[in-house]
Design a protein around this motif. Structure first.
Motif, PDB file in Angstrom:
ATOM      1  N   GLU A 131      12.360  -6.703   1.360  1.00 45.04           N
ATOM      2  CA  GLU A 131      13.673  -6.057   1.440  1.00 45.04           C
ATOM      3  C   GLU A 131      13.776  -4.893   0.465  1.00 45.04           C
ATOM      4  OE1 GLU A 131      16.494  -9.122   0.777  1.00 45.04           O
ATOM      5  OE2 GLU A 131      16.327  -9.969   2.808  1.00 45.04           O
ATOM      6  N   LYS A 132      13.157  -5.050  -0.690  1.00 46.97           N
ATOM      7  CA  LYS A 132      13.220  -4.001  -1.710  1.00 46.97           C
ATOM      8  C   LYS A 132      12.468  -2.750  -1.270  1.00 46.97           C
ATOM      9  CE  LYS A 132      12.447  -3.247  -6.635  1.00 46.97           C
ATOM     10  NZ  LYS A 132      12.001  -3.859  -7.905  1.00 46.97           N
ATOM     11  N   GLN A 133      11.314  -2.907  -0.625  1.00 43.02           N
ATOM     12  CA  GLN A 133      10.480  -1.765  -0.247  1.00 43.02           C
ATOM     13  C   GLN A 133      10.800  -1.249   1.153  1.00 43.02           C
ATOM     14  OE1 GLN A 133       9.107  -0.726  -2.733  1.00 43.02           O
ATOM     15  NE2 GLN A 133       8.909  -2.550  -4.015  1.00 43.02           N
ATOM     16  N   ARG A 134      11.594  -1.987   1.911  1.00 46.17           N
ATOM     17  CA  ARG A 134      11.901  -1.600   3.285  1.00 46.17           C
ATOM     18  C   ARG A 134      12.810  -0.378   3.336  1.00 46.17           C
ATOM     19  NH1 ARG A 134      14.828  -6.280   5.588  1.00 46.17           N
ATOM     20  NH2 ARG A 134      12.808  -7.284   5.334  1.00 46.17           N
ATOM     21  N   GLY A 135      13.661  -0.243   2.330  1.00 49.77           N
ATOM     22  CA  GLY A 135      14.584   0.886   2.311  1.00 49.77           C
ATOM     23  C   GLY A 135      15.635   0.766   3.405  1.00 49.77           C
ATOM     24  N   HIS A 156      -0.638  -5.044   3.730  1.00 48.98           N
ATOM     25  CA  HIS A 156       0.576  -5.843   3.562  1.00 48.98           C
ATOM     26  C   HIS A 156       0.949  -5.953   2.084  1.00 48.98           C
ATOM     27  CE1 HIS A 156       0.281  -6.714   7.716  1.00 48.98           C
ATOM     28  NE2 HIS A 156      -0.637  -7.662   7.636  1.00 48.98           N
ATOM     29  N   ARG A 157      -0.036  -6.223   1.246  1.00 55.50           N
ATOM     30  CA  ARG A 157       0.217  -6.382  -0.191  1.00 55.50           C
ATOM     31  C   ARG A 157       0.735  -5.081  -0.799  1.00 55.50           C
ATOM     32  NH1 ARG A 157      -1.555  -9.738  -4.469  1.00 55.50           N
ATOM     33  NH2 ARG A 157      -2.536 -11.110  -2.947  1.00 55.50           N
ATOM     34  N   PHE A 158       0.170  -3.960  -0.381  1.00 56.06           N
ATOM     35  CA  PHE A 158       0.565  -2.661  -0.932  1.00 56.06           C
ATOM     36  C   PHE A 158       2.066  -2.434  -0.756  1.00 56.06           C
ATOM     37  CE2 PHE A 158       1.376   1.888  -0.490  1.00 56.06           C
ATOM     38  CZ  PHE A 158       0.747   2.411  -1.626  1.00 56.06           C
ATOM     39  N   HIS A 159       2.571  -2.753   0.443  1.00 52.75           N
ATOM     40  CA  HIS A 159       3.973  -2.468   0.713  1.00 52.75           C
ATOM     41  C   HIS A 159       4.910  -3.568   0.248  1.00 52.75           C
ATOM     42  CE1 HIS A 159       3.922   1.446   2.436  1.00 52.75           C
ATOM     43  NE2 HIS A 159       3.012   1.127   3.330  1.00 52.75           N
ATOM     44  N   LEU A 160       4.397  -4.532  -0.497  1.00 58.95           N
ATOM     45  CA  LEU A 160       5.276  -5.415  -1.250  1.00 58.95           C
ATOM     46  C   LEU A 160       5.660  -4.772  -2.577  1.00 58.95           C
ATOM     47  CD1 LEU A 160       3.757  -8.998  -0.765  1.00 58.95           C
ATOM     48  CD2 LEU A 160       5.663  -7.940   0.460  1.00 58.95           C
ATOM     49  N   PHE A 161       4.891  -3.761  -2.993  1.00 58.49           N
ATOM     50  CA  PHE A 161       5.116  -3.129  -4.283  1.00 58.49           C
ATOM     51  C   PHE A 161       5.513  -1.657  -4.182  1.00 58.49           C
ATOM     52  CE2 PHE A 161       2.266  -6.682  -5.167  1.00 58.49           C
ATOM     53  CZ  PHE A 161       2.904  -7.280  -6.228  1.00 58.49           C
ATOM     54  N   PHE A 162       5.226  -1.016  -3.058  1.00 61.16           N
ATOM     55  CA  PHE A 162       5.515   0.409  -2.910  1.00 61.16           C
ATOM     56  C   PHE A 162       6.341   0.652  -1.652  1.00 61.16           C
ATOM     57  CE2 PHE A 162       1.645   0.272  -5.456  1.00 61.16           C
ATOM     58  CZ  PHE A 162       1.989   1.121  -6.512  1.00 61.16           C
ATOM     59  N   LYS A 176       8.784   4.426   2.753  1.00 58.34           N
ATOM     60  CA  LYS A 176       9.187   5.816   2.974  1.00 58.34           C
ATOM     61  C   LYS A 176       8.382   6.799   2.138  1.00 58.34           C
ATOM     62  CE  LYS A 176      12.935   5.657  -0.477  1.00 58.34           C
ATOM     63  NZ  LYS A 176      12.262   6.566  -1.423  1.00 58.34           N
ATOM     64  N   ASP A 177       7.731   6.325   1.090  1.00 59.07           N
ATOM     65  CA  ASP A 177       7.001   7.225   0.190  1.00 59.07           C
ATOM     66  C   ASP A 177       5.563   7.486   0.624  1.00 59.07           C
ATOM     67  OD1 ASP A 177       9.277   7.285  -1.293  1.00 59.07           O
ATOM     68  OD2 ASP A 177       8.540   6.036  -2.935  1.00 59.07           O
ATOM     69  N   PHE A 178       5.091   6.775   1.640  1.00 57.53           N
ATOM     70  CA  PHE A 178       3.686   6.883   2.014  1.00 57.53           C
ATOM     71  C   PHE A 178       3.534   6.961   3.524  1.00 57.53           C
ATOM     72  CE2 PHE A 178       3.843   4.769  -2.059  1.00 57.53           C
ATOM     73  CZ  PHE A 178       2.829   5.380  -2.785  1.00 57.53           C
ATOM     74  N   ASN A 179       2.595   7.806   3.952  1.00 55.87           N
ATOM     75  CA  ASN A 179       2.213   7.872   5.363  1.00 55.87           C
ATOM     76  C   ASN A 179       1.294   6.690   5.668  1.00 55.87           C
ATOM     77  OD1 ASN A 179       0.566   8.541   7.728  1.00 55.87           O
ATOM     78  ND2 ASN A 179       1.553  10.537   7.630  1.00 55.87           N
ATOM     79  N   TYR A 180       1.564   6.001   6.761  1.00 51.75           N
ATOM     80  CA  TYR A 180       0.769   4.789   7.026  1.00 51.75           C
ATOM     81  C   TYR A 180      -0.705   5.111   7.265  1.00 51.75           C
ATOM     82  CZ  TYR A 180       0.363   5.235  12.166  1.00 51.75           C
ATOM     83  OH  TYR A 180       0.042   5.624  13.438  1.00 51.75           O
ATOM     84  N   ALA A 184      -6.183   8.729  -3.948  1.00 47.11           N
ATOM     85  CA  ALA A 184      -5.016   8.452  -4.795  1.00 47.11           C
ATOM     86  C   ALA A 184      -4.389   7.111  -4.423  1.00 47.11           C
ATOM     87  CB  ALA A 184      -3.999   9.579  -4.650  1.00 47.11           C
ATOM     88  N   VAL A 185      -4.266   6.838  -3.124  1.00 42.46           N
ATOM     89  CA  VAL A 185      -3.698   5.557  -2.690  1.00 42.46           C
ATOM     90  C   VAL A 185      -4.667   4.418  -3.013  1.00 42.46           C
ATOM     91  CG1 VAL A 185      -2.854   4.240  -0.707  1.00 42.46           C
ATOM     92  CG2 VAL A 185      -2.339   6.667  -0.879  1.00 42.46           C
ATOM     93  N   GLU A 186      -5.968   4.705  -2.962  1.00 46.32           N
ATOM     94  CA  GLU A 186      -6.953   3.668  -3.307  1.00 46.32           C
ATOM     95  C   GLU A 186      -6.696   3.126  -4.702  1.00 46.32           C
ATOM     96  OE1 GLU A 186     -11.680   3.168  -4.459  1.00 46.32           O
ATOM     97  OE2 GLU A 186     -10.671   5.111  -4.449  1.00 46.32           O
ATOM     98  N   ARG A 187      -6.405   4.015  -5.629  1.00 45.77           N
ATOM     99  CA  ARG A 187      -6.144   3.563  -7.000  1.00 45.77           C
ATOM    100  C   ARG A 187      -4.946   2.628  -7.045  1.00 45.77           C
ATOM    101  NH1 ARG A 187      -3.618   7.125 -12.001  1.00 45.77           N
ATOM    102  NH2 ARG A 187      -2.831   5.305 -13.093  1.00 45.77           N
TER     103      ARG A 187
END
Length: 384
Positions: free
Chosen positions: A36-40, A80-86, A89-93, A156-159
């Motif tokens: 919910e927090k990252q969904r925007g 899935h894990r990445f978008h629990l923290f980021f 809307k800030d990243f292109n899939y 950059a996203v890899e990091r």
């Protein structure tokens, strides 16, 4: 005037050093809070659609390269894990999925250079350009500056992905458990094959980052045994009896929970999530679900895939179940389920206490020192 009263309080600075703990799995409460927090502004339905689009892209690119199933499944977990923290809307899939695929190749020693992954992704994204390509491998003729910019964004996203897993390259897959436990339960080959395919599909959901691989495997075996009741009985009636016995065993509480270190309530929740995914696929046949066969492909392009078109996404076979059948199955399951356990996060009544402070604020920063630890609090130092 006292200068002390005119001072505007400054925001508290980040600590000079901080420890970031790796959480291998998340509870339902944690997943709900973080999603919910990252969904925007996206609705839950829109978020699910974005998730399936990204997982389908990983499937298409990875299959075209010839990555083994474990590489594709791990890449989907990392996404899935990445978008629990980021925030989404800030990243292109495309950037996140390709970076997840790149990290996964490192974790499973199926390494490809970022440029190789990008070139294949261009062929999937722009099939009309790939069709015009004169190169033997169908490589798209992209502007070098565009390709370099995409490569830099991928790195950059890899990091950030590496930080979300605390540089822990351990990855356990449920596929071997499906076969071993299926044989132990005396399930038919057909049921084990169906459970394997469902395990592949489960990585399009958050199930593998919520449950350990043995529980995921048992959940998919249980789901496969339930789906077997929707099909006409096979010619050898003994197989049908053995498969129905699997559902009977895994549905009830018993010694098997201690043997396989899982609980019947978790299997029921996994079954609901997987069946929901099948309902979506049945209602939207164009959605890209599991691949053509449950066999894990070779790290190298396989001759069996040579008949597939060189461009675009391979079309999977149609879902053998109708949406109304699956919905009726879910209703029957709800009528005879175990009581739901209270959903709470690990170690805290409020998930925000675990994931609302420096734990997330330090991700992606170059300020201060972060110690990445390979386990959750209370576990690190005890053999971890």
């Amino acid at each position: 005037m006292d200068p002390g009263h005119s001072r505007v309080p400054s925001p508290s600075p980040l600590p000079a050093s901080f420890s970031k703990y790796h959480h291998p799995y998340f509870t339902s409460a944690e997943v709900q809070y973080l999603s919910e927090k990252q969904r925007g502004k996206l609705s839950a339905t829109q978020e699910e659609k974005a998730r399936q689009q990204a997982c389908g892209f990983i499937e298409a690119v990875g299959s075209k390269i010839g990555f083994p199933r474990k590489t594709l499944a791990t890449a989907q977990n990392l996404y899935h894990r990445f978008h629990l923290f980021f925030p989404r809307k800030d990243f292109n899939y495309h950037d996140v999925t390709l970076a997840a695929l790149y990290v996964s190749t490192k974790m499973h020693d199926t390494l490809k250079k970022p440029r190789e992954i990008l070139m294949v992704s261009y062929a999937v994204r722009f099939p009309e350009l790939a069709a015009k390509s004169k190169s033997v491998g169908g490589e798209v003729d992209m502007d070098p500056a565009t390709a370099e910019n995409d490569r830099q964004r991928l790195l950059a996203v890899e990091r950030l992905i590496l930080e979300t897993i605390c540089f822990n390259f351990t990855s356990k897959m449920p596929f071997s458990y499906v076969i071993k436990i299926g044989r132990k339960l005396k399930a038919s080959k057909k049921l084990i094959k169906c459970a394997w395919r469902l395990t592949i599909d489960s990585h399009r959901t958050l199930v593998p980052i919520m449950y350990p691989p043995n529980t995921v495997a048992l959940g998919c075996l249980y789901t496969a045994s339930l789906l077997a009741t929707l099909e006409p009985p096979p010619s050898p009636l003994v197989e049908a009896q053995l498969d129905s016995r699997v559902a009977t065993i895994l549905k009830g509480k018993g010694d098997w929970e201690r043997t396989y270190m899982a609980e019947a309530e978790d299997l029921e929740e996994i079954a609901h999530v997987v069946i929901d995914l099948l309902i979506q696929a049945a209602q939207n046949p164009s959605a890209n679900t599991s691949p053509r066969t449950p066999a894990s492909p070779s790290p190298h392009p396989s001759p069996r895939n040579q008949h597939l078109p060189s461009t675009g996404t391979p079309q999977p076979p149609p879902i053998p179940y109708k949406a109304d059948q699956l919905i009726r199955l879910k209703i029957m399951m709800r009528q005879n389920e175990h009581p739901l356990r209270p959903q709470q996060p690990l170690g805290s009544a409020d998930p925000s206490e675990l994931y609302n402070g420096n734990d997330i604020a330090m991700l992606g920063r170059n300020q201060g020192t972060v110690r990445f630890l390979f386990g959750p609090p209370g576990v690190v130092g005890q053999g971890v």
